[in-house]
Design a protein around this motif. Structure first.
Motif, PDB file in Angstrom:
ATOM      1  N   ALA A  37      45.713 -12.641 129.067  1.00 57.28           N
ATOM      2  CA  ALA A  37      44.440 -13.290 129.397  1.00 57.28           C
ATOM      3  C   ALA A  37      43.865 -14.041 128.201  1.00 57.28           C
ATOM      4  O   ALA A  37      42.987 -14.900 128.367  1.00 57.28           O
ATOM      5  N   LEU A  38      44.371 -13.751 127.003  1.00 52.19           N
ATOM      6  CA  LEU A  38      43.876 -14.413 125.793  1.00 52.19           C
ATOM      7  C   LEU A  38      44.633 -15.694 125.476  1.00 52.19           C
ATOM      8  O   LEU A  38      44.333 -16.337 124.471  1.00 52.19           O
ATOM      9  N   LEU A  39      45.595 -16.060 126.297  1.00 48.19           N
ATOM     10  CA  LEU A  39      46.402 -17.245 126.004  1.00 48.19           C
ATOM     11  C   LEU A  39      45.558 -18.506 125.943  1.00 48.19           C
ATOM     12  O   LEU A  39      45.770 -19.373 125.099  1.00 48.19           O
ATOM     13  N   ASN A  40      44.610 -18.635 126.857  1.00 48.51           N
ATOM     14  CA  ASN A  40      43.762 -19.837 126.878  1.00 48.51           C
ATOM     15  C   ASN A  40      42.347 -19.500 126.451  1.00 48.51           C
ATOM     16  O   ASN A  40      41.374 -19.968 127.036  1.00 48.51           O
ATOM     17  N   LEU A  41      42.217 -18.682 125.430  1.00 48.01           N
ATOM     18  CA  LEU A  41      40.896 -18.229 124.994  1.00 48.01           C
ATOM     19  C   LEU A  41      40.013 -19.392 124.558  1.00 48.01           C
ATOM     20  O   LEU A  41      38.798 -19.385 124.779  1.00 48.01           O
ATOM     21  N   GLU A  42      40.634 -20.407 123.948  1.00 44.16           N
ATOM     22  CA  GLU A  42      39.832 -21.546 123.483  1.00 44.16           C
ATOM     23  C   GLU A  42      39.266 -22.372 124.623  1.00 44.16           C
ATOM     24  O   GLU A  42      38.341 -23.171 124.421  1.00 44.16           O
ATOM     25  N   GLU A  43      39.809 -22.178 125.836  1.00 43.59           N
ATOM     26  CA  GLU A  43      39.330 -22.927 126.993  1.00 43.59           C
ATOM     27  C   GLU A  43      38.269 -22.160 127.795  1.00 43.59           C
ATOM     28  O   GLU A  43      37.703 -22.706 128.737  1.00 43.59           O
ATOM     29  N   LEU A  44      38.015 -20.905 127.425  1.00 46.47           N
ATOM     30  CA  LEU A  44      37.048 -20.102 128.158  1.00 46.47           C
ATOM     31  C   LEU A  44      35.624 -20.495 127.792  1.00 46.47           C
ATOM     32  O   LEU A  44      35.377 -21.166 126.782  1.00 46.47           O
ATOM     33  N   THR A  45      34.693 -20.057 128.613  1.00 48.70           N
ATOM     34  CA  THR A  45      33.281 -20.343 128.339  1.00 48.70           C
ATOM     35  C   THR A  45      32.787 -19.467 127.193  1.00 48.70           C
ATOM     36  O   THR A  45      33.449 -18.506 126.773  1.00 48.70           O
ATOM     37  N   GLU A  46      31.607 -19.789 126.694  1.00 49.43           N
ATOM     38  CA  GLU A  46      31.054 -19.027 125.580  1.00 49.43           C
ATOM     39  C   GLU A  46      30.783 -17.576 125.979  1.00 49.43           C
ATOM     40  O   GLU A  46      30.988 -16.651 125.175  1.00 49.43           O
ATOM     41  N   GLN A  47      30.344 -17.361 127.209  1.00 43.83           N
ATOM     42  CA  GLN A  47      30.080 -16.004 127.677  1.00 43.83           C
ATOM     43  C   GLN A  47      31.377 -15.189 127.756  1.00 43.83           C
ATOM     44  O   GLN A  47      31.407 -14.006 127.393  1.00 43.83           O
ATOM     45  N   GLN A  48      32.455 -15.826 128.230  1.00 48.09           N
ATOM     46  CA  GLN A  48      33.731 -15.121 128.307  1.00 48.09           C
ATOM     47  C   GLN A  48      34.272 -14.789 126.922  1.00 48.09           C
ATOM     48  O   GLN A  48      34.842 -13.712 126.704  1.00 48.09           O
ATOM     49  N   GLN A  49      34.102 -15.704 125.970  1.00 43.91           N
ATOM     50  CA  GLN A  49      34.539 -15.426 124.606  1.00 43.91           C
ATOM     51  C   GLN A  49      33.713 -14.302 123.988  1.00 43.91           C
ATOM     52  O   GLN A  49      34.246 -13.455 123.254  1.00 43.91           O
ATOM     53  N   ASP A  50      32.413 -14.275 124.271  1.00 40.41           N
ATOM     54  CA  ASP A  50      31.565 -13.193 123.777  1.00 40.41           C
ATOM     55  C   ASP A  50      32.017 -11.849 124.337  1.00 40.41           C
ATOM     56  O   ASP A  50      31.966 -10.818 123.640  1.00 40.41           O
ATOM     57  N   TYR A  51      32.465 -11.851 125.590  1.00 40.55           N
ATOM     58  CA  TYR A  51      32.938 -10.617 126.221  1.00 40.55           C
ATOM     59  C   TYR A  51      34.135 -10.048 125.467  1.00 40.55           C
ATOM     60  O   TYR A  51      34.167  -8.860 125.124  1.00 40.55           O
ATOM     61  N   PHE A  52      35.131 -10.888 125.180  1.00 42.21           N
ATOM     62  CA  PHE A  52      36.305 -10.425 124.451  1.00 42.21           C
ATOM     63  C   PHE A  52      35.950 -10.037 123.012  1.00 42.21           C
ATOM     64  O   PHE A  52      36.491  -9.065 122.475  1.00 42.21           O
ATOM     65  N   ARG A  53      35.043 -10.800 122.380  1.00 42.67           N
ATOM     66  CA  ARG A  53      34.668 -10.475 121.014  1.00 42.67           C
ATOM     67  C   ARG A  53      33.986  -9.106 120.945  1.00 42.67           C
ATOM     68  O   ARG A  53      34.221  -8.321 120.006  1.00 42.67           O
ATOM     69  N   ASP A  54      33.141  -8.800 121.911  1.00 43.01           N
ATOM     70  CA  ASP A  54      32.491  -7.489 121.942  1.00 43.01           C
ATOM     71  C   ASP A  54      33.514  -6.373 122.056  1.00 43.01           C
ATOM     72  O   ASP A  54      33.365  -5.303 121.447  1.00 43.01           O
ATOM     73  N   LYS A  55      34.563  -6.597 122.867  1.00 42.65           N
ATOM     74  CA  LYS A  55      35.599  -5.582 123.025  1.00 42.65           C
ATOM     75  C   LYS A  55      36.316  -5.315 121.702  1.00 42.65           C
ATOM     76  O   LYS A  55      36.565  -4.156 121.332  1.00 42.65           O
ATOM     77  N   TYR A  56      36.624  -6.368 120.964  1.00 39.37           N
ATOM     78  CA  TYR A  56      37.334  -6.185 119.705  1.00 39.37           C
ATOM     79  C   TYR A  56      36.408  -5.641 118.626  1.00 39.37           C
ATOM     80  O   TYR A  56      36.863  -4.920 117.724  1.00 39.37           O
ATOM     81  N   GLU A  57      35.143  -5.960 118.686  1.00 32.17           N
ATOM     82  CA  GLU A  57      34.198  -5.356 117.743  1.00 32.17           C
ATOM     83  C   GLU A  57      34.078  -3.855 117.989  1.00 32.17           C
ATOM     84  O   GLU A  57      33.960  -3.067 117.035  1.00 32.17           O
ATOM     85  N   ALA A  58      34.119  -3.461 119.250  1.00 36.13           N
ATOM     86  CA  ALA A  58      34.083  -2.033 119.567  1.00 36.13           C
ATOM     87  C   ALA A  58      35.338  -1.333 119.044  1.00 36.13           C
ATOM     88  O   ALA A  58      35.266  -0.211 118.515  1.00 36.13           O
ATOM     89  N   LEU A  59      36.497  -1.995 119.173  1.00 29.26           N
ATOM     90  CA  LEU A  59      37.728  -1.424 118.620  1.00 29.26           C
ATOM     91  C   LEU A  59      37.648  -1.286 117.104  1.00 29.26           C
ATOM     92  O   LEU A  59      38.125  -0.308 116.524  1.00 29.26           O
ATOM     93  N   ALA A  60      37.054  -2.286 116.446  1.00 31.19           N
ATOM     94  CA  ALA A  60      36.914  -2.235 114.988  1.00 31.19           C
ATOM     95  C   ALA A  60      36.022  -1.071 114.568  1.00 31.19           C
ATOM     96  O   ALA A  60      36.317  -0.368 113.575  1.00 31.19           O
ATOM     97  N   LEU A  61      34.948  -0.824 115.306  1.00 32.48           N
ATOM     98  CA  LEU A  61      34.070   0.297 114.986  1.00 32.48           C
ATOM     99  C   LEU A  61      34.792   1.635 115.159  1.00 32.48           C
ATOM    100  O   LEU A  61      34.641   2.546 114.340  1.00 32.48           O
ATOM    101  N   GLU A  62      35.587   1.734 116.238  1.00 29.83           N
ATOM    102  CA  GLU A  62      36.346   2.957 116.457  1.00 29.83           C
ATOM    103  C   GLU A  62      37.368   3.180 115.337  1.00 29.83           C
ATOM    104  O   GLU A  62      37.573   4.321 114.891  1.00 29.83           O
ATOM    105  N   ALA A  63      37.999   2.105 114.878  1.00 30.99           N
ATOM    106  CA  ALA A  63      38.967   2.230 113.791  1.00 30.99           C
ATOM    107  C   ALA A  63      38.292   2.655 112.495  1.00 30.99           C
ATOM    108  O   ALA A  63      38.834   3.467 111.730  1.00 30.99           O
ATOM    109  N   GLN A  64      37.100   2.122 112.230  1.00 29.11           N
ATOM    110  CA  GLN A  64      36.372   2.512 111.021  1.00 29.11           C
ATOM    111  C   GLN A  64      35.965   3.975 111.065  1.00 29.11           C
ATOM    112  O   GLN A  64      36.018   4.689 110.054  1.00 29.11           O
TER     113      GLN A  64
END
Length: 225
Positions: A181-208
């Motif tokens: 689903a990340l293949l065309n990430l640059e073509e997604l809307t700003e809200q969709q990109q924010d959604y994926f960014r929040d998911k990876y930020e949550a993963l980063a917090l869990e890793a820390q």
């Protein structure tokens, strides 16, 4: 200054127009080149066969192969693959010129030449009594060069950015467990990109948190829904 601009164009344009296409070395580095090499091998084996078998048998064989639809001779295969390679590797004069101009403008020698031109312009000030024409010469030259270089460099940057995106897409596609689903990430809307960014930020917090607890953070957790 006018003669300098004309001389620069004369030096760069022939290089861009007469750039040679890449040579193909068998067995080839990609699928298209491998097919080209296979076609050459087919053509060579066919020529050897023609020399060894009698002419009557050769004619009978040629008539039999021509009667079967879908059979393509080695020469035809080579020609078709050559056309495909030319269509893939052939670049327009603008692409070649923009690439050469971008590389040339980024070199230290080009910067030195530009500084030398500005220095000569400053030294010529007393000869022209620092007139308006003297100032207009450098202003016009720099404006024209800057205006044209904006389009050339932007074109090169766009091609490089697209190439990087394609390579990243290929890494995602070839990596087991990666999210397509990340293949065309640059073509997604700003809200969709924010959604994926929040998911990876949550993963980063869990890793820390895992690191603070003395655990490893090198696993590959799945994104939560």
């Amino acid at each position: 200054m006018k003669h300098l601009l004309v001389a620069t164009g004369v030096l760069l344009l022939p290089t861009a127009l007469h750039a040679q296409e890449p040579q193909i070395k068998c067995p080839g580095e990609n699928t298209v080149e491998m097919r080209y090499c296979a076609g050459l091998s087919w053509e060579q084996s066919t020529d050897q066969l023609k020399r060894k078998i009698p002419k009557a048998l050769l004619q009978q064989w040629q008539e039999a192969t021509q009667a079967v639809p879908g059979i393509q001779s080695g020469q035809e295969k080579v020609c078709s693959v050559k056309e495909r390679i030319r269509s893939m590797t052939k670049k327009s004069w603008y692409e070649r010129f923009s690439k050469i101009a971008a590389k040339t403008s980024g070199r230290s020698g080009t910067f030195t030449v530009a500084c030398g031109v500005v220095g000569l312009w400053l030294l010529s000030g007393p000869l022209f009594d620092y007139s308006d024409t003297w100032q207009l010469a450098i202003n016009t030259a720099t404006t024209i060069i800057t205006f044209l270089m904006v389009f050339l460099i932007q074109h090169t940057q766009n091609r490089d950015a697209e190439a990087v995106q394609i390579k990243l897409d290929e890494l995602i596609r070839a990596t087991k467990g990666a999210h397509n689903a990340l293949l065309n990430l640059e073509e997604l809307t700003e809200q969709q990109q924010d959604y994926f960014r929040d998911k990876y930020e949550a993963l980063a917090l869990e890793a820390q948190k895992s690191l603070l607890l003395g655990k490893s953070d090198t696993d590959s957790p799945e994104l939560s829904a």
